[in-house]
Design an enzyme around this catalytic site. Sequence first.
Site, PDB file in Angstrom:
ATOM      1  N   ASP A   1      -8.070   2.199   6.323  1.00 18.46           N
ATOM      2  CA  ASP A   1      -7.784   2.250   4.853  1.00 18.46           C
ATOM      3  C   ASP A   1      -7.113   1.014   4.380  1.00 18.46           C
ATOM      4  O   ASP A   1      -7.514   0.320   3.383  1.00 18.46           O
ATOM      5  CB  ASP A   1      -6.854   3.515   4.574  1.00 18.46           C
ATOM      6  CG  ASP A   1      -7.692   4.694   4.277  1.00 18.46           C
ATOM      7  OD1 ASP A   1      -8.974   4.372   3.975  1.00 18.46           O
ATOM      8  OD2 ASP A   1      -7.155   5.626   3.817  1.00 18.46           O
TER       9      ASP A   1
ATOM     10  N   ASP B   1      -4.366  -0.093   9.874  1.00 21.46           N
ATOM     11  CA  ASP B   1      -5.591   0.860   9.957  1.00 21.46           C
ATOM     12  C   ASP B   1      -6.915   0.559   8.931  1.00 21.46           C
ATOM     13  O   ASP B   1      -6.848  -0.348   8.282  1.00 21.46           O
ATOM     14  CB  ASP B   1      -5.273   2.499   9.840  1.00 21.46           C
ATOM     15  CG  ASP B   1      -4.580   2.670   8.295  1.00 21.46           C
ATOM     16  OD1 ASP B   1      -5.022   1.784   7.339  1.00 21.46           O
ATOM     17  OD2 ASP B   1      -3.988   3.727   8.110  1.00 21.46           O
TER      18      ASP B   1
ATOM     19  N   GLU C   1       0.738  -1.199   0.116  1.00 22.39           N
ATOM     20  CA  GLU C   1       0.002   0.119  -0.102  1.00 22.39           C
ATOM     21  C   GLU C   1       0.743   1.257   0.072  1.00 22.39           C
ATOM     22  O   GLU C   1       1.709   1.486   1.061  1.00 22.39           O
ATOM     23  CB  GLU C   1      -0.793  -0.061   1.253  1.00 22.39           C
ATOM     24  CG  GLU C   1      -1.731   1.227   1.370  1.00 22.39           C
ATOM     25  CD  GLU C   1      -2.506   1.236   2.749  1.00 22.39           C
ATOM     26  OE1 GLU C   1      -2.437   0.484   3.530  1.00 22.39           O
ATOM     27  OE2 GLU C   1      -3.073   2.250   3.043  1.00 22.39           O
TER      28      GLU C   1
ATOM     29  N   ASP D   1      -1.386  -1.098   5.466  1.00 21.84           N
ATOM     30  CA  ASP D   1      -1.419  -0.544   7.044  1.00 21.84           C
ATOM     31  C   ASP D   1      -2.422  -1.402   7.797  1.00 21.84           C
ATOM     32  O   ASP D   1      -3.417  -1.683   7.512  1.00 21.84           O
ATOM     33  CB  ASP D   1      -1.660   0.983   6.914  1.00 21.84           C
ATOM     34  CG  ASP D   1      -0.332   1.799   6.221  1.00 21.84           C
ATOM     35  OD1 ASP D   1       0.726   1.051   6.120  1.00 21.84           O
ATOM     36  OD2 ASP D   1      -0.615   2.869   5.912  1.00 21.84           O
TER      37      ASP D   1
END
Length: 685
Positions: free
Chosen positions: A538, A536, A461, A534
């Site tokens: 997203d 998180d 990412e 990541d």
Amino acid sequence: MAQQHYDAGDVTILEGLDAVRLRPGMYIGSTGSRGLHHILWEIVDNAIDEAANGYADKIEVRLYKDGSVSVEDNGRGIPTDIHPKTKVSGVQVVFTQLHAGGKFDEHNYSFSGGLHGVGASVTNALSKWLNVRVNKEGDTWEMGFRSYYDEKKQKVESGIPVAPLKKTGKCGKAHGTLVHFMPDDTVFSSVQFQLSTVEHRLRELAFLNMGLTITLTDERITMNEHAAQEGDDEVQQLDLLGATQPYSVTYRYEGGIADFAAYLNEGKNKLYPQPLYYKGERDGIFVEFAIQHTGEFTENLFSFVNNIPTPEGGFHEMGFRGGITRMLNDYARDNKLIKDKDPNFLGDDFREGITAVLSVKMKNVQFEGQTKTKLGNPEARAPVESVVVEGLRELAAAAKNKKTFDEIIKKAQGAARVRIAARQAKDTARAKNSIDSLQLVGKLAACSGRKPELNELFIVEGDSAGGTAKQARVRQFQSILPLRGKPLNVEKKRLDQVLANEEIRTIISALGAGVGNDFNLDKLNYHKVIILSDADQDGFHIRCILLTFFFRYMRPLVNAGHVYIGMPPLYKVYKQNGSAEEYAYDEEELQQKIEKVGRGYLVQRYKGLGEMSAEQLWRTTMDPMRRNLTQVTIEDAVAAEDMITTLMGDRVEGRKEFLNRNANFNKEDAFMDKVKFKKEADDEE
Ligand code: 1YM
């Protein structure tokens, strides 16, 4: 503890069970959670066989607080008479002799075998104790088996009869078999039956066996506790009955696999209201199928052989697809829906948006493939194709189905039009640009090694993390593909739209194995495809999007276990002076690492991959010796299908509710829970 046990007098029987104790993996695949459930399925299979032969219509499974489980059916009851050859009761033979089958003739048949079908004696051999109760012809019979430590032989003997089968009472008109057992915790690494696993399989079996009632009761939790776990707001927490009542659910489907197809299509936009359903037999092969098209664009075929899922496909699926293509092309020509001069539709055209369930029953099945879930019997193909053609013809002849068939042909016409347009667009692009892999050059940092089985592709990412990964990698076998924005959510998109997306195209050409129906595992450039995003929201979303793409357009890649999730640590625990540095992947590990580092510790929480140095990324996430990689496998394709439709499709309601319920992305993400995780070096392998 020395136990009373009676001498069965047949050494070969005991030796059979000894072999199971010695090498459980040979009989049940593993001694992990899968193997544990396997010994339950052996008993359930016997009850299912009894129902399939028309002698039982009810099966009850019960999970107890002490970890034991029971299965009961209302069939004829296992034979209680003395077996002339072995001089012991039928019950004893069934539970102590490997592969003790029934007396099968043209009226009774058993289609177990293959994955399961090693027999109830394997369950007995791998249990601490097992009790059987048979109700038959007015009498109740009971028999128990135990495992114990034999001082003389200095080893555990298991599955030993406590006493011969004994009459213990009268049962009136009742009939059936009850088997209650305790899995041996010295054999299995986990002895916890998973409610969701048992539920899914029993629901599947109820769909596959029309009209059969299957009840599951889990005494380990109450109705209310279960409702709370499911996030079911409608159930009153103060419901007094639900507070004490164990959780129980009953499955019964009058429509069989037609109900299954309808269930899979719940919440989707359907082309016609009722699934098409047919059942037939050819050359000893029993074929049942249900079909319903939706407004979506991918093909969803759930196939089974002898009640066992076959996600890797095989000859039955070839016959099924061939039959659909042949019959529907004939139908379209006969009804002048194809002009005389125009070519036939392709199979893909008819299968765009199809949801189908195919259930085949046959003898001597041969399972092949990476996960032994592919039917390898070539003789299955022609009979399946012929039943499918015959079935669809019969269905098309019924006046009430005319609209349905017209809709199917209309959908195929749309699919063919797009296919032809996409081909033309691709040809022009090709002419202009010689080859699509040109765009790849700047993006992919390819490895130098040429052995796909050793090579790894990291899909990373963001450009910044991609850059770090490029510095960190071992060039010989690790390739890095940075993703700029979010890739396209492919759910609800048709193939031409999917192919127009640059990120997706890059992934397809990097893997080198094609896409959709042209996907070919043999051409795969990387045997490990690692998603690195990541920790998180997203990152979670990107991971879901990529998994949806692989699931929809490269299913064999997932089925064969080539897809992995890279797990970067969430925390670094260190000392200012550099004398200690530890990494933690969750809160629990964080506490351990804090204790390890001791006084004066500092904690850094990583918000993204980009915050790590190349050295840190290598040590924690990319080094095969130290990283924390998890393999994505589709343990339950139905659950994964459902989850993807909810999360990625147009069921906005379901998605909101799901996200509310699973708001904590770091701790547990429920999507990953359904598309099951496996540690790289799990004992299941
Ligand atoms: C809860 C598990 O095992 N039910 C069951 C098993 C058998 C029969 C009936 C049965 C089969 C036959 C004749 C036959 C089995 N019998 C045998 C064997 N439920 C459960 N219910 N009579 C009864 O197949 O001919 C194996 S399984 F070998 F003894 F016939």
